[in-house]
Design an enzyme around this catalytic site. Structure first.
Site, PDB file in Angstrom:
ATOM      1  N   GLU A 331       0.639  -0.665   0.141  1.00 36.66           N
ATOM      2  CA  GLU A 331       0.024  -0.189   0.224  1.00 36.66           C
ATOM      3  C   GLU A 331       0.746   0.849   0.171  1.00 36.66           C
ATOM      4  O   GLU A 331       0.582   2.217   0.806  1.00 36.66           O
ATOM      5  CB  GLU A 331      -0.947   0.011   1.529  1.00 36.66           C
ATOM      6  CG  GLU A 331      -2.027  -1.679   1.075  1.00 36.66           C
ATOM      7  CD  GLU A 331      -2.773  -1.002   2.560  1.00 36.66           C
ATOM      8  OE1 GLU A 331      -2.591  -0.591   3.260  1.00 36.66           O
ATOM      9  OE2 GLU A 331      -3.868  -2.282   1.852  1.00 36.66           O
ATOM     10  N   ASP A 405      -7.849  -9.175   4.500  1.00 32.86           N
ATOM     11  CA  ASP A 405      -8.212  -8.058   5.659  1.00 32.86           C
ATOM     12  C   ASP A 405      -9.020  -7.410   6.458  1.00 32.86           C
ATOM     13  O   ASP A 405      -9.723  -7.358   6.360  1.00 32.86           O
ATOM     14  CB  ASP A 405      -7.691  -6.238   4.479  1.00 32.86           C
ATOM     15  CG  ASP A 405      -7.635  -5.356   5.332  1.00 32.86           C
ATOM     16  OD1 ASP A 405      -7.152  -5.073   6.680  1.00 32.86           O
ATOM     17  OD2 ASP A 405      -7.716  -4.242   4.670  1.00 32.86           O
ATOM     18  N   GLU A 433     -11.912  -2.250  12.491  1.00 33.99           N
ATOM     19  CA  GLU A 433     -12.180  -1.394  11.431  1.00 33.99           C
ATOM     20  C   GLU A 433     -13.421  -2.167  10.415  1.00 33.99           C
ATOM     21  O   GLU A 433     -13.646  -0.792  10.214  1.00 33.99           O
ATOM     22  CB  GLU A 433     -11.143  -2.026  10.249  1.00 33.99           C
ATOM     23  CG  GLU A 433     -11.373  -0.883   9.781  1.00 33.99           C
ATOM     24  CD  GLU A 433      -9.296  -1.666   8.669  1.00 33.99           C
ATOM     25  OE1 GLU A 433      -8.796  -1.836   9.208  1.00 33.99           O
ATOM     26  OE2 GLU A 433      -9.398  -0.759   7.426  1.00 33.99           O
TER      27      GLU A 433
HETATM   28  C1  BDP Z   1      -5.854  -2.107   6.307  1.00 33.32           C
HETATM   29  C2  BDP Z   1      -6.607  -0.721   6.264  1.00 33.32           C
HETATM   30  C3  BDP Z   1      -5.276   0.745   6.539  1.00 33.32           C
HETATM   31  C4  BDP Z   1      -3.937   0.159   7.327  1.00 33.32           C
HETATM   32  C5  BDP Z   1      -3.855  -1.712   6.288  1.00 33.32           C
HETATM   33  C6  BDP Z   1      -2.504  -2.901   7.125  1.00 33.32           C
HETATM   34  O1  BDP Z   1      -7.426   0.253   6.186  1.00 33.32           O
HETATM   35  O2  BDP Z   1      -5.705   1.758   7.245  1.00 33.32           O
HETATM   36  O3  BDP Z   1      -3.133   1.079   6.452  1.00 33.32           O
HETATM   37  O4  BDP Z   1      -4.824  -2.494   6.950  1.00 33.32           O
HETATM   38  O5  BDP Z   1      -2.818  -3.402   7.842  1.00 33.32           O
HETATM   39  O6  BDP Z   1      -7.034  -3.300   6.854  1.00 33.32           O
HETATM   40  O7  BDP Z   1      -1.347  -1.736   7.060  1.00 33.32           O
END
Ligand code: BDP
Length: 719
Positions: A331, A405, A433
């Protein structure tokens, strides 16, 4: 604390238990009240005390405790011993109604002795050192012993931190009204790294945090240290959590500058007596961004030197620093791939810098490069199985519970059990989340129990995820569990009073991943709300059904990622995002023919990342558990379900059931009015109203959207 002293706060807070009445300066049970004493309703609480309110349990239990605990001896003078003395004194005074003398010597009938073989001859006499050694440095024994004129109780460990854990265990027994006449408890943590993971930023915001601003007040540190830092460490230690990564995985490299390290060290000093060690996230590009180097290539000598020097600097300030957590090549975060190097080469760079000091690297498996495989959920497995065996001994791979996730429901991540030579630890997410954030009452214990009890079959039947984590399937030297946690600056720490239960359950599961969700719900409820048996039953029932309820009204039958960027509201139509695998349509693939992501051998083949017989079970539409149906299969709208209904009818029924159950939660909560304090009751009720409204929105919007494809009517919802 709103202008009242901490002691007074404790006193006010204990009133929260039904059946207690204020008599002058002490709490008495309703049966004892004299005509002159006016009854009071449970006093309002703001939730700050978490599960450490130390409210007296039932009267008979209190009487027994008063009889058996006349004095306390905490042997030893370390800062941890001082912490034990303070905690036990506050707790006993509150639980038993009168102060119990605490000293550092003496052991006769009626003494609760807390110590180690090094600090106490009585411990040496009554608890063989070999027994303690077998339990490791953090384990403990709680034992009733016979003495002249009565009995005594010993809490013993080979270290002061172990004794502190034992002390919290003992206090849990008292808080939940357990008998203490004949104690013989031996405990040791099943996992080594038991870590809070905060996604807090240096500007005070919290990524995916729903309980106010960050707990860490960077502008005030290192000079100003508040009671809240202490209470945070108490809460962690009470569960056996032994460390915290205090900075976002999307890491600002400035956290590693001298300026910030001084602030971090000040926090580490506060937490040290509680056994809570400091960990940081490391931005892989730090040598460039704050070090002025032209490269962060892990094989470049200058880069190696930079990380070594940085590690030395950190350990000079924080001698027991735990190590780094790293999100790399994920990401947008920098990583070794920029330089054509592997995750192993990246992780080993940091591991070599930390090794001389005993630090660890937790390298996250949350990577999903499109060029690895078109199906996002397959990518991490492919990347990391290729590298198994190439990591240094002080590297552990940190893996989210599921391969996508933190969705409401996912099958376990196939990397659990797949890495034979590289230790793994689990990352779970108490912060909710994707599970209603701080607005919905969702107790995640059952979700984690399902995950931890999943059989990976990595070495035949019984190779559960819990056993993989404990190093019983493959002999890992490093073991652990991390929780992406929720506490923030809100008065009640977690936003929703019930979200505290997720912090609690996570901490207890990190200590022992084989504990049951129901047991943890009951412990938490008794300590946090009340010991009233009927109320406990009611609250636990709500908690235990809440997870499945949430899944039903949001993403039942294996549906996942039906959201937009807020990860909260339904957005199944979401087909536009910077990446295709951030949309909803990529996952549900609804069309007139049907719905679901085909991960069978005829589709993406993700099923084959699981060991037999799971791969075959998941591959077979008739044997695949229906809770994962649309995760693994693409089904026609008329696919016949086990209930006899079509898939479409089943979907409609599930959503409707979820809404009905959410309403049920709300109704049930109403019956608890007066059983717990009005403030917390009201605050939970307000959120339950939001939850019920949101559940209906989920049902209506999702079904209306999918009906466009299914071309079938949506049955009239139950009003
Ligand atoms: C996702 C989140 C994001 C995190 C990412 C992570 O939406 O904000 O940075 O995971 O785990 O669930 O790195």
């Amino acid at each position: 604390m709103n202008g009242i002293s901490r002691r007074e706060f404790v006193w006010r807070s204990v009133a929260g238990t039904a059946g207690l009445w204020l008599a002058g300066n002490r709490w008495v049970h309703s049966g004892e009240r004299s005509g002159a004493v006016a009854p009071v309703r449970p006093t309002d609480e703001d939730g700050y005390m978490l599960w450490l309110r130390y409210a007296p349990p039932a009267k008979q239990a209190v009487r027994e405790y008063q009889r058996r605990i006349k004095r306390v001896c905490v042997a030893g003078g370390s800062p941890t011993c001082r912490v034990i003395s303070e905690e036990i004194a506050t707790a006993l005074k509150s639980l038993l109604g009168d102060a119990v003398p605490v000293s550092n010597d003496g052991f006769d009938a009626g003494t609760l002795l807390i110590g180690t073989p090094a600090t106490s001859a009585q411990v040496r006499e009554n608890v063989p050192a070999e027994d303690l050694d077998r339990l490791g440095p953090e384990g403990y024994i709680i034992r009733s012993v016979k003495l002249k004129g009565g009995g005594g109780i010993i809490i013993a460990s080979s270290t002061d931190i172990g004794a502190l854990y034992g002390c919290f265990h003992f206090l849990r027994l008292l808080q939940t009204g357990q008998p203490i006449a004949a104690l013989e408890i031996k405990e040791r943590p099943r996992l080594k790294l038991r870590l809070m993971n905060h996604w807090d930023n240096l500007d005070g915001s919290v990524e995916r945090g729903y309980a106010g601003r960050s707990l860490w007040r960077w502008a005030e540190l290192p000079d100003k240290l508040g009671q809240r830092y202490v209470d945070y460490a108490r809460a962690c230690a009470s569960l056996g959590l032994n460390g915290a990564v205090i900075h976002n995985v999307n890491a600002n490299p400035r956290i590693l500058t001298a300026e910030y390290l001084r602030k971090v060290a000040a926090l580490a000093n506060v937490w040290r007596p509680y056994g809570v060690r400091m960990y940081l996230t490391a931005n892989f590009a730090a040598p460039v961004r704050i070090g002025g180097l032209p490269t962060a290539d892990p094989l470049d000598q200058r880069v190696k030197d930079w990380w070594r020097a940085k590690a030395d600097e950190i350990y000079s300030l924080i001698p027991d620093f735990g190590g780094f957590l790293v999100k790399a090549d994920s990401e947008g975060q920098p990583g070794p791939k920029t330089y054509g190097r592997s995750h192993a080469e990246g992780a080993n760079l940091l591991a070599e810098a930390l090794a001389p000091h005993g630090g660890v690297v937790m390298w996250r498996a949350f990577v999903y490069d499109h060029d690895v495989d078109p199906d996002r959920v397959k990518r991490a497995y492919i990347e990391f199985t290729r590298l198994d065996g190439q990591f240094r001994a002080n590297v552990v791979i940190q893996i989210k519970n599921g391969p996508l996730d933190f969705q409401p429901r996912e099958p376990f991540h196939p990397l659990f059990g797949a890495l034979k030579h590289t230790p793994v630890m689990a990352e779970i997410q108490p912060t909710q989340e994707y599970l209603g954030q701080a607005k919905h009452l969702v107790y995640l214990g059952p979700m984690w129990e399902e995950f931890l009890q999943s059989d990976t079959y990595a070495k035949g039947q019984g190779s559960t995820v819990a056993k993989v984590l404990m190093g019983e399937v493959h002999p890992y030297q490093l073991t652990g569990m991390a929780g992406v946690v929720n506490p923030g600056a809100d008065a009640n720490w977690c936003g929703h009073h019930f979200s505290q239960a997720n912090w609690y359950a996570f901490g207890r599961l990190a200590w022992n991943p084989e504990l049951g969700a129901a047991q943890l719900a009951e412990e938490w409820t008794r300590m946090t709300f009340t010991n009233d048996p009927e109320a406990v039953r009611t609250i636990c029932r709500m908690m235990m059904t809440s997870y499945e309820t949430f899944v039903s009204y949001t993403m039942p039958l294996g549906l996942h990622h039906l959201i937009g960027g807020d990860h909260y509201a339904p957005m199944p139509w979401n087909d536009r995002a910077p990446r295709e695998d951030w949309t909803a349509t990529y996952y549900h693939r609804a069309s007139e023919d049907g719905i679901g992501f085909d991960r069978t051998r005829r589709g993406s083949g993700a099923v084959d990342q699981y060991h037999p017989p799971l791969c075959d079970i998941f591959d077979d539409i008739n044997r695949c558990p229906e809770k994962f149906l649309l995760w693994f299969h693409r089904c026609a709208w008329d696919h016949r379900m086990k209930s006899g209904r079509t898939l479409w009818e089943e979907l409609c029924a599930k959503y409707d059931e979820g809404v009905r159950q959410a309403r049920e939660l709300q109704k049930t909560w109403e019956t608890l009015k007066g059983k717990i304090d009005a403030r917390r009751h009201r605050e939970v009720a307000e959120r339950l109203a939001i939850q019920v409204a949101d559940a209906a929105k989920w049902r209506d919007q999702i079904l209306e959207y999918f009906a466009r494809f299914s071309k079938r009517p949506v049955p009239k919802p139950v009003p």
